[in-house]
Design a protein around this motif. Sequence first.
Motif, mmCIF file in Angstrom:
data_model
loop_
_atom_site.group_PDB
_atom_site.id
_atom_site.type_symbol
_atom_site.label_atom_id
_atom_site.label_comp_id
_atom_site.label_asym_id
_atom_site.label_seq_id
_atom_site.Cartn_x
_atom_site.Cartn_y
_atom_site.Cartn_z
ATOM 1 N N SER A 377 0.853 -1.179 0.000
ATOM 2 C CA SER A 377 0.000 0.000 0.000
ATOM 3 C C SER A 377 0.891 1.232 0.000
ATOM 4 O O SER A 377 1.953 1.254 0.618
ATOM 5 C CB SER A 377 -0.960 -0.005 1.178
ATOM 6 O OG SER A 377 -0.285 0.341 2.341
ATOM 7 N N VAL A 378 0.436 2.240 -0.755
ATOM 8 C CA VAL A 378 1.221 3.461 -0.884
ATOM 9 C C VAL A 378 0.558 4.521 -0.020
ATOM 10 O O VAL A 378 -0.628 4.775 -0.157
ATOM 11 C CB VAL A 378 1.274 3.912 -2.354
ATOM 12 C CG1 VAL A 378 2.011 5.229 -2.475
ATOM 13 C CG2 VAL A 378 1.933 2.852 -3.203
ATOM 14 N N GLY A 379 1.299 5.113 0.879
ATOM 15 C CA GLY A 379 0.678 6.036 1.818
ATOM 16 C C GLY A 379 1.231 7.443 1.740
ATOM 17 O O GLY A 379 1.968 7.793 0.808
ATOM 18 N N ALA A 380 0.881 8.209 2.752
ATOM 19 C CA ALA A 380 1.230 9.621 2.794
ATOM 20 C C ALA A 380 2.733 9.912 2.582
ATOM 21 O O ALA A 380 3.058 10.872 1.888
ATOM 22 C CB ALA A 380 0.746 10.235 4.098
ATOM 23 N N PRO A 381 3.653 9.116 3.153
ATOM 24 C CA PRO A 381 5.077 9.470 2.992
ATOM 25 C C PRO A 381 5.496 9.595 1.535
ATOM 26 O O PRO A 381 6.244 10.508 1.161
ATOM 27 C CB PRO A 381 5.807 8.299 3.665
ATOM 28 C CG PRO A 381 4.830 7.748 4.619
ATOM 29 C CD PRO A 381 3.477 7.964 4.032
ATOM 30 N N TYR A 382 4.991 8.689 0.676
ATOM 31 C CA TYR A 382 5.318 8.764 -0.753
ATOM 32 C C TYR A 382 4.853 10.092 -1.334
ATOM 33 O O TYR A 382 5.608 10.788 -2.011
ATOM 34 C CB TYR A 382 4.660 7.593 -1.497
ATOM 35 C CG TYR A 382 4.587 7.772 -2.998
ATOM 36 C CD1 TYR A 382 5.707 7.570 -3.803
ATOM 37 C CD2 TYR A 382 3.398 8.153 -3.620
ATOM 38 C CE1 TYR A 382 5.642 7.740 -5.177
ATOM 39 C CE2 TYR A 382 3.324 8.332 -4.992
ATOM 40 C CZ TYR A 382 4.445 8.114 -5.764
ATOM 41 O OH TYR A 382 4.376 8.297 -7.119
ATOM 42 N N TYR A 383 3.581 10.450 -1.048
ATOM 43 C CA TYR A 383 3.036 11.663 -1.645
ATOM 44 C C TYR A 383 3.700 12.909 -1.072
ATOM 45 O O TYR A 383 3.959 13.869 -1.792
ATOM 46 C CB TYR A 383 1.522 11.713 -1.436
ATOM 47 C CG TYR A 383 0.811 10.582 -2.130
ATOM 48 C CD1 TYR A 383 0.610 10.612 -3.505
ATOM 49 C CD2 TYR A 383 0.370 9.478 -1.420
ATOM 50 C CE1 TYR A 383 -0.016 9.576 -4.154
ATOM 51 C CE2 TYR A 383 -0.267 8.437 -2.057
ATOM 52 C CZ TYR A 383 -0.464 8.483 -3.425
ATOM 53 O OH TYR A 383 -1.079 7.460 -4.058
ATOM 54 N N ASN A 384 3.973 12.886 0.212
ATOM 55 C CA ASN A 384 4.622 14.044 0.813
ATOM 56 C C ASN A 384 6.002 14.266 0.205
ATOM 57 O O ASN A 384 6.428 15.390 -0.028
ATOM 58 C CB ASN A 384 4.748 13.868 2.331
ATOM 59 C CG ASN A 384 3.402 14.004 3.018
ATOM 60 O OD1 ASN A 384 2.459 14.533 2.432
ATOM 61 N ND2 ASN A 384 3.293 13.507 4.239
ATOM 62 N N ALA A 385 6.700 13.153 -0.067
ATOM 63 C CA ALA A 385 8.056 13.278 -0.602
ATOM 64 C C ALA A 385 8.033 13.750 -2.052
ATOM 65 O O ALA A 385 8.936 14.460 -2.493
ATOM 66 C CB ALA A 385 8.785 11.941 -0.492
ATOM 67 N N THR A 386 7.029 13.337 -2.811
ATOM 68 C CA THR A 386 7.033 13.654 -4.242
ATOM 69 C C THR A 386 6.219 14.899 -4.579
ATOM 70 O O THR A 386 6.732 15.837 -5.180
ATOM 71 C CB THR A 386 6.484 12.459 -5.043
ATOM 72 O OG1 THR A 386 5.211 12.095 -4.495
ATOM 73 C CG2 THR A 386 7.417 11.300 -4.997
ATOM 74 N N VAL A 387 4.942 14.901 -4.172
ATOM 75 C CA VAL A 387 4.060 15.990 -4.584
ATOM 76 C C VAL A 387 4.505 17.313 -3.977
ATOM 77 O O VAL A 387 4.503 18.351 -4.644
ATOM 78 C CB VAL A 387 2.594 15.674 -4.214
ATOM 79 C CG1 VAL A 387 1.700 16.823 -4.606
ATOM 80 C CG2 VAL A 387 2.149 14.405 -4.914
ATOM 81 N N VAL A 388 4.945 17.276 -2.720
ATOM 82 C CA VAL A 388 5.366 18.512 -2.065
ATOM 83 C C VAL A 388 6.582 19.111 -2.768
ATOM 84 O O VAL A 388 6.675 20.318 -2.987
ATOM 85 C CB VAL A 388 5.646 18.262 -0.571
ATOM 86 C CG1 VAL A 388 6.235 19.490 0.083
ATOM 87 C CG2 VAL A 388 4.367 17.845 0.140
ATOM 88 N N MET A 389 7.500 18.214 -3.184
ATOM 89 C CA MET A 389 8.688 18.691 -3.896
ATOM 90 C C MET A 389 8.322 19.381 -5.204
ATOM 91 O O MET A 389 8.965 20.326 -5.634
ATOM 92 C CB MET A 389 9.621 17.509 -4.206
ATOM 93 C CG MET A 389 10.471 17.072 -3.052
ATOM 94 S SD MET A 389 11.440 18.414 -2.388
ATOM 95 C CE MET A 389 10.579 18.765 -0.901
#
Lengths: 615, 161
Positions: A377-389
């Motif tokens: 499962s893909v969670g918040a850490p992935y999105y925080n690391a990519t989308v925020v950048m």
Amino acid sequence: MVIELAHFIYALSLAVALLMAWAGLGREPLVAKRAAIALFVLCALAFMGLEWAYVTSDFSVVNVILNSHSLKPLVYKIAGAWGNHEGSMLLWICMLAFFGLLIAVMPTLKDEVLRQKALGVQGALSAGFIAFSLITSNPFTRTENVPFDGNSLNPVLQDLGLAFHPPTLYLGYVGFSAVFSLAAAALLAGRVDRAWASAVKPFVAIAWLALTAGITMGAKWAYYELGWGGWWFWDPVENASLLPWLTGTALLHSLLVLETREALKRWTILLAVATFSLSLLGTFLVRSGVLSSVHAFAVDPMRGTFILALLALYCGGAFALYAWRAPSLRTIRLFTPVSREGGIVANNLILVTMAATVLTGTLYPLVMDALELGQISVGAPYYNATVVMLALPLLILMGIGPFLPWKRMGRGTFIKPLGICAAITLVAVATIGIDGAWPLIGFGCAVWLMVSSLALLRTMSLKNIAMSLGHFGLGLAVIGMLGTMVWKQEDIKVMKTGDTITVGRHTLTFEGVTDVFGPNYGAYEASLRYGNETLHPQKRWYPVSESETTEAAIELSLLDDLYVVLGERDLKAGPDAWVIRVSTHPFVAALWAGFAMVTLSGVAMLGYSVRRKRT
Amino acid sequence: MKKSWLTILPLAFILLLVAMFMDRLATPRMSGAIDSPLIGKPVPPELGITAKPPYIINLFASWCTPCAIEHPYLLDMHKSGIKIIGIAYKDSTANISKYLKLGGDPFAEVKYDEKGDAGITLGITGVPESFAVDASGIIRARQQGPFGDEKSVKDFLETLK
């Protein structure tokens, strides 16, 4: 009788939708137009028939049994009609028909061939979804064993904001169907030009503002009702609504380039088709049960297969049309990188990269599972690391872009105002002083965007106001996001009467728990004294559906939200000891105000895109 | 037209996605949906069932028409040697004994739940409902509403294997 009539009308609307598709894609412009009007009337009547069953609590209709209860307040009975798969599908179809009607009557649409073909595509879309609804998820099915009462609506869903969250979101999703139809029509007619861009803009504006409002309502509901203190969870279904929003926002900007400079033709058409395709993908993900999510409807493989077939037909068809016709759409206009067009291309690239990143994260577990590489499962850490950048450069660019002149390499015109904005930003950030590198950068980008957006208002026009509102709102929202992500404080304590708890600048005194009763629930209600006021978080119990909900007590202020949640009784610590969770979320007000401004910018855009065509 | 093949990419992508989803829909799997939080847990001791598992717990009442419809399936199960613990939900002993005399008694044991406490413990939404309990006393399946055909009974009992 009303139900049979509505059912019949619904079946009739399938025939009318087919007629509309045939006439629109053939050579009967007048028939297509009239069919579009008739289709909307029929679908609206069918929906009113279902509402009739809900309002009168007609428990001979299976859908009403499963999703309503005679004790429910009227407004939730009405909302119950779309709080489930079958009813929401009917509402979805009503909106498809509504946008068909809009295409038929929109005065900004000057090209009759385009209108006719778009009506044909919209008719084909409507026919497919009405068939889906009638065959696999008919809301009008009756039962022979009529029960005394219904099974109620999930009490978590008994909230006004939530009652109107799905329809608003659908308005956005489905609004892009009109954009899709107009794009397909443009490919069929081989005409993508300024006039097309102007004709499409009002539809994009309606869909985009509804989608923005819908996402905001969902986030607000999650924040105030779920009691988890968050407003975005990167749930697959939330992502499904974010995806068309990202590409829709890109579309909104590339349309400006097409309208002003007749450039980015293929790209704009691609975005138009992709945005609705992503809406359909979202619909498929939610309703097929392929993904597990808090939002998912009941699983029925037949439904999944049917929607997948529709998805393949419509998106496959449109992209095939694109592959065939797009090469003939040539853009000869050139522009330098440092120009308005250049800025918008950069904005588009970032937004589409974000969409691709979110799509990857959402589908990754599915791909892994399909290739039998294990369940992930893909969670918040992935999105925080990519989308925020990706968001940071976007924020900086958003501040610069609107100052750049069209077409040519502008020089002195934008250096001066941007320099002043940058100076103000630096001074503001330096005076406020923030700990930590990332929060500082995030805050700096947000302030920069807000300052430069305000500077846009030097020239007051509706267009500038729309742009300024949208950009400023996003900057404001980013500050709210930082508040909930970085600066929030929290404490959890077992409390007895008289105990105090201090979080941030707030101190609360626990005064015990009492029993209270609502119209269809019973609850434990805690009292916590806070200054001159008393806060009352509740734990509700809904006997009919045997479920429990948490009602957080929230004290709002401009600076921060104080959030109090009543937990379990802790018998080990004593008979009157309860777990209390208190947290402060700084600048949440900025988040909602920011989102509201972004939504309003859509309203302003709708205003000028419709008005300017009349003159 | 060197770049024209690029316009096929979106179509290729969507077809790939559709193919993947077809594969997903075709493979049956656990839906992830939770039927009842009790599945996978031992029988709540509050019910006071002392019989040796495996058995079926069936909540029923004499006032409940769907229960009467379901009754033949329970009798069949009883005949094939399955132990069924009945819980008479909000009903009186007199009514139940009349009901079982008329329709036949499939139950190894009948518990009385006059106030509906057992119903709350098991989280039922109405009667009838059944729970399958395996040899180690763990609840394996829940049937909401009456058994409607042989297949529903078979699927239900399958979970005990």
